[in-house]
Design a protein around this motif. Structure first.
Motif: not given
Length: 239
Positions: A9-10, A12-14, A61, A65, A237-239
């Motif tokens: 996920l990190a 993907r998001d970043l 992240h 999360l 989403p984080r970032g």
């Protein structure tokens, strides 16, 4: 959330393999030394290198999360169902249901491996670990822990080499592949859980306990796959 989903996920998001690997670090740190964990407000260098900045973003992240995940139905309901199943299994292993939290997280990692495919997932994981090896990983640990929490300079010098050696060993084992492959099925999950319990001084599973728990965990493949679908669509989403 366990480290494979954090990495996925990190990244993907970043948009960064280094950030993805950085998001694994809080979990890997705890395996190497349970005292090492992210700080809430670490003091950061004014001009970190690009790679270090991405690693630190990945750690941020991870922290953000986890706050969402541990309150989300995809985790809360899955942990509850697994805890009830473990209590009802009558395996004879003491305090087994207490590990429903980490075990459900590993089940979700297994769903990710099945969905992504073991070979491409390992390629991405190895690329990320290679990208952050050495100075970026060491600097991140200093920023979040060793520069802040070491009780004395002597203790810092004593503890740091052992921590770094254990962390390198963990990363090497992850990159080899069997550890990650094991998340896909009940036998591998049971082996990983036995290792977690060993860190708390608990006896290994007997062959009968191992087989019975592995069979129970294999029944969780469909619900874990469904839960992963939910998680990937609902994780903010984080970032």
């Amino acid at each position: 959330m366990n480290f494979l989903l954090h990495r996925h996920l990190a990244a993907r998001d970043l948009g960064s393999v280094a950030a993805g690997a950085g998001a694994m670090l809080p979990d890997l740190w705890r395996m190497a030394d349970r005292r090492v964990k992210p700080s809430r407000a670490p003091e950061r260098p004014d001009a970190p290198t690009t790679c270090l900045a991405e690693v630190l973003a990945g750690i941020d992240h991870h922290v953000a999360l986890d706050r969402w995940f541990h309150a989300a139905p995809v985790f809360v309901e899955g942990e509850r169902r697994l805890s009830e199943a473990l209590r009802g299994a009558a395996l004879g292993a003491p305090r087994l249901a207490l590990f429903a939290h980490v075990l459900w997280e590993m089940c979700l990692d297994g769903a990710l491996v099945r969905r992504t495919g073991l070979a491409p997932l390992l390629d991405d994981l190895r690329a990320g670990l290679t990208a952050i090896a050495g100075a970026p990983t060491e600097a991140a640990a200093s920023i979040h822990h060793f520069d802040r929490r070491a009780p004395s300079p002597t203790a810092a010098l004593t503890d740091r080499p052992a921590f770094e050696a254990r962390l390198r060993h963990i990363c090497d084992e992850l990159a080899r592949g069997p550890w990650i492959a094991g998340y896909q099925h009940g036998a591998g999950l049971t082996l990983r859980l036995s290792g977690v319990r060993a860190r708390f001084g608990m006896a290994p599973f007997t062959p009968e306990q191992h087989d019975h728990l592995a069979a129970l965990l294999d029944t969780l493949t469909p619900p874990a796959d469904d839960a992963l679908d939910d998680l990937l669509h609902t994780a903010p989403p984080r970032g």
